[in-house]
Motif scaffolding. Structure first.
Motif, PDB file in Angstrom:
ATOM      1  N   LEU A 210       0.824  -1.214   0.000  1.00 46.58           N
ATOM      2  CA  LEU A 210       0.000   0.000   0.000  1.00 46.58           C
ATOM      3  C   LEU A 210       0.855   1.259   0.000  1.00 46.58           C
ATOM      4  CD1 LEU A 210      -2.721   1.529   0.248  1.00 46.58           C
ATOM      5  CD2 LEU A 210      -2.447   1.315   2.731  1.00 46.58           C
ATOM      6  N   TYR A 211       1.932   1.265   0.773  1.00 42.54           N
ATOM      7  CA  TYR A 211       2.758   2.476   0.863  1.00 42.54           C
ATOM      8  C   TYR A 211       3.434   2.800  -0.472  1.00 42.54           C
ATOM      9  CZ  TYR A 211       1.845   1.856   5.800  1.00 42.54           C
ATOM     10  OH  TYR A 211       1.217   1.694   7.011  1.00 42.54           O
ATOM     11  N   ASP A 212       3.827   1.776  -1.217  1.00 37.41           N
ATOM     12  CA  ASP A 212       4.378   2.014  -2.558  1.00 37.41           C
ATOM     13  C   ASP A 212       3.296   2.564  -3.486  1.00 37.41           C
ATOM     14  OD1 ASP A 212       6.887   1.059  -1.769  1.00 37.41           O
ATOM     15  OD2 ASP A 212       6.397  -0.999  -2.369  1.00 37.41           O
ATOM     16  N   ASP A 213       2.088   2.024  -3.369  1.00 41.15           N
ATOM     17  CA  ASP A 213       0.973   2.516  -4.188  1.00 41.15           C
ATOM     18  C   ASP A 213       0.651   3.971  -3.840  1.00 41.15           C
ATOM     19  OD1 ASP A 213       0.881  -0.025  -5.260  1.00 41.15           O
ATOM     20  OD2 ASP A 213      -0.925  -0.629  -4.158  1.00 41.15           O
ATOM     21  N   LEU A 214       0.664   4.284  -2.554  1.00 40.59           N
ATOM     22  CA  LEU A 214       0.405   5.666  -2.141  1.00 40.59           C
ATOM     23  C   LEU A 214       1.482   6.605  -2.674  1.00 40.59           C
ATOM     24  CD1 LEU A 214      -0.763   5.095   1.534  1.00 40.59           C
ATOM     25  CD2 LEU A 214      -2.175   5.898  -0.376  1.00 40.59           C
TER      26      LEU A 214
ATOM     27  N   LYS B 134      -4.119   3.319 -13.546  1.00 45.30           N
ATOM     28  CA  LYS B 134      -3.715   4.207 -12.443  1.00 45.30           C
ATOM     29  C   LYS B 134      -4.944   4.681 -11.670  1.00 45.30           C
ATOM     30  CE  LYS B 134       0.605   3.931 -13.351  1.00 45.30           C
ATOM     31  NZ  LYS B 134       1.418   2.977 -12.614  1.00 45.30           N
ATOM     32  N   LYS B 135      -6.039   4.888 -12.356  1.00 46.74           N
ATOM     33  CA  LYS B 135      -7.296   5.233 -11.692  1.00 46.74           C
ATOM     34  C   LYS B 135      -7.697   4.112 -10.734  1.00 46.74           C
ATOM     35  CE  LYS B 135     -12.157   5.475 -13.025  1.00 46.74           C
ATOM     36  NZ  LYS B 135     -12.387   4.088 -12.742  1.00 46.74           N
ATOM     37  N   LEU B 136      -7.606   2.883 -11.182  1.00 40.60           N
ATOM     38  CA  LEU B 136      -7.924   1.723 -10.355  1.00 40.60           C
ATOM     39  C   LEU B 136      -6.972   1.635  -9.156  1.00 40.60           C
ATOM     40  CD1 LEU B 136      -9.601  -0.884  -9.974  1.00 40.60           C
ATOM     41  CD2 LEU B 136      -7.919  -2.025 -11.434  1.00 40.60           C
ATOM     42  N   LEU B 137      -5.688   1.845  -9.388  1.00 40.76           N
ATOM     43  CA  LEU B 137      -4.693   1.833  -8.314  1.00 40.76           C
ATOM     44  C   LEU B 137      -5.045   2.887  -7.259  1.00 40.76           C
ATOM     45  CD1 LEU B 137      -1.708   0.805  -7.467  1.00 40.76           C
ATOM     46  CD2 LEU B 137      -1.006   3.001  -8.429  1.00 40.76           C
ATOM     47  N   ALA B 138      -5.404   4.078  -7.702  1.00 44.56           N
ATOM     48  CA  ALA B 138      -5.750   5.162  -6.777  1.00 44.56           C
ATOM     49  C   ALA B 138      -7.033   4.834  -6.005  1.00 44.56           C
ATOM     50  CB  ALA B 138      -5.888   6.476  -7.540  1.00 44.56           C
ATOM     51  N   GLU B 139      -8.028   4.285  -6.687  1.00 36.69           N
ATOM     52  CA  GLU B 139      -9.266   3.887  -6.001  1.00 36.69           C
ATOM     53  C   GLU B 139      -8.965   2.907  -4.877  1.00 36.69           C
ATOM     54  OE1 GLU B 139     -12.257   3.988  -9.882  1.00 36.69           O
ATOM     55  OE2 GLU B 139     -11.845   2.067  -8.900  1.00 36.69           O
ATOM     56  N   LYS B 140      -8.190   1.886  -5.183  1.00 40.78           N
ATOM     57  CA  LYS B 140      -7.869   0.860  -4.183  1.00 40.78           C
ATOM     58  C   LYS B 140      -7.085   1.446  -3.016  1.00 40.78           C
ATOM     59  CE  LYS B 140      -7.999  -3.162  -7.217  1.00 40.78           C
ATOM     60  NZ  LYS B 140      -7.212  -4.271  -7.807  1.00 40.78           N
ATOM     61  N   ALA B 141      -6.152   2.338  -3.295  1.00 43.14           N
ATOM     62  CA  ALA B 141      -5.356   2.957  -2.220  1.00 43.14           C
ATOM     63  C   ALA B 141      -6.234   3.822  -1.325  1.00 43.14           C
ATOM     64  CB  ALA B 141      -4.210   3.774  -2.822  1.00 43.14           C
TER      65      ALA B 141
ATOM     66  N   ALA C 191     -17.612   0.987  -7.277  1.00 41.93           N
ATOM     67  CA  ALA C 191     -17.960  -0.282  -6.633  1.00 41.93           C
ATOM     68  C   ALA C 191     -16.794  -0.685  -5.720  1.00 41.93           C
ATOM     69  CB  ALA C 191     -18.214  -1.361  -7.677  1.00 41.93           C
ATOM     70  N   PRO C 192     -17.076  -1.193  -4.513  1.00 45.23           N
ATOM     71  CA  PRO C 192     -15.994  -1.520  -3.592  1.00 45.23           C
ATOM     72  C   PRO C 192     -15.052  -2.591  -4.144  1.00 45.23           C
ATOM     73  CG  PRO C 192     -18.116  -2.262  -2.733  1.00 45.23           C
ATOM     74  CD  PRO C 192     -18.400  -1.505  -3.977  1.00 45.23           C
ATOM     75  N   HIS C 193     -13.764  -2.424  -3.830  1.00 45.74           N
ATOM     76  CA  HIS C 193     -12.753  -3.399  -4.235  1.00 45.74           C
ATOM     77  C   HIS C 193     -12.453  -4.383  -3.117  1.00 45.74           C
ATOM     78  CE1 HIS C 193     -11.992  -1.125  -7.865  1.00 45.74           C
ATOM     79  NE2 HIS C 193     -11.835  -0.030  -7.151  1.00 45.74           N
ATOM     80  N   PHE C 194     -12.788  -4.020  -1.885  1.00 46.22           N
ATOM     81  CA  PHE C 194     -12.504  -4.853  -0.719  1.00 46.22           C
ATOM     82  C   PHE C 194     -13.781  -4.997   0.094  1.00 46.22           C
ATOM     83  CE2 PHE C 194      -8.828  -2.067  -1.584  1.00 46.22           C
ATOM     84  CZ  PHE C 194      -7.914  -3.020  -1.991  1.00 46.22           C
ATOM     85  N   ALA C 195     -13.890  -6.114   0.783  1.00 47.17           N
ATOM     86  CA  ALA C 195     -15.077  -6.344   1.626  1.00 47.17           C
ATOM     87  C   ALA C 195     -14.877  -5.793   3.009  1.00 47.17           C
ATOM     88  CB  ALA C 195     -15.384  -7.834   1.689  1.00 47.17           C
TER      89      ALA C 195
END
Length: 187
Positions: free
Chosen positions: A114-118, A149-156, A183-187
């Motif tokens: 996560l920190y690398d993604d952030l 990158k949009k998806l990466l940002a959403e998840k982060a 739509a949520p990526h995580f439960a």
């Protein structure tokens, strides 16, 4: 769209501004869903920049809570991490907030991806400056701001907000809950 409780926010005005930016994102996502592929590509930059700014605001707020909420405190942070953050002077930089969160495992374990993604979305957010003076690759913005990158940002953003809501919720509730417009990526 889904809701995350906002009780982790210390400064209600930051929470209000996060909600304002989430409404902007809702409008951008509506346009994105109705756009063709070429238009979707054009919307990736304002979406990614705004998503990164949300995490920046949340990290700023968390660090301010650690520094100034001495009576209420911030649960689930060890005393040595609190002491370290309180000693920091003038920290107001997204990169430093990410480094601090990573060093102290504030969101996830210190070795979490996560920190690398952030950090990656931080660099993209800094490309609001078209001249890209730091020469972050790729040089072409159309290659930097992509649906991936949009998806990466959403998840982060989602992961950060979920952890904050679970780990750092306050007993007080001053801010309208956060409606994330995907739509949520995580439960």
């Amino acid at each position: 769209m889904f809701v995350i409780e906002s009780k982790f926010i210390g400064d209600f005005k930051i929470g209000d501004n996060i909600n304002h930016n989430l409404k902007i994102l809702e409008a951008l996502y509506k346009s994105y869903s109705e756009a063709d592929e070429a238009e979707q590509a054009l919307l990736c930059k304002p979406i990614v920049v705004t998503l990164a700014s949300l995490v920046d605001a949340v990290f700023y707020d968390l660090h301010q809570r650690i520094k100034t909420f001495t009576r209420e405190g911030v649960e689930n942070i060890i005393a040595s991490s609190i002491a370290y953050v309180r000693k920091q002077k003038g920290i107001d930089d997204f990169g430093k907030y990410i480094a601090s969160a990573k060093k102290h495992g504030l969101i996830e374990a210190t070795n979490d991806k996560l920190y690398d993604d952030l950090d990656e979305i931080r660099k993209l957010r800094n490309r609001i400056h078209i001249q890209n003076t730091r020469n972050y690759p790729p040089r072409n913005e159309r290659d930097a701001f992509t649906p991936a990158k949009k998806l990466l940002a959403e998840k982060a953003v989602e992961k950060t907000f979920r952890v904050m809501a679970t780990k750092y919720a306050r007993k007080l509730d001053y801010v309208e809950n956060f409606n994330l417009p995907w739509a949520p990526h995580f439960a």
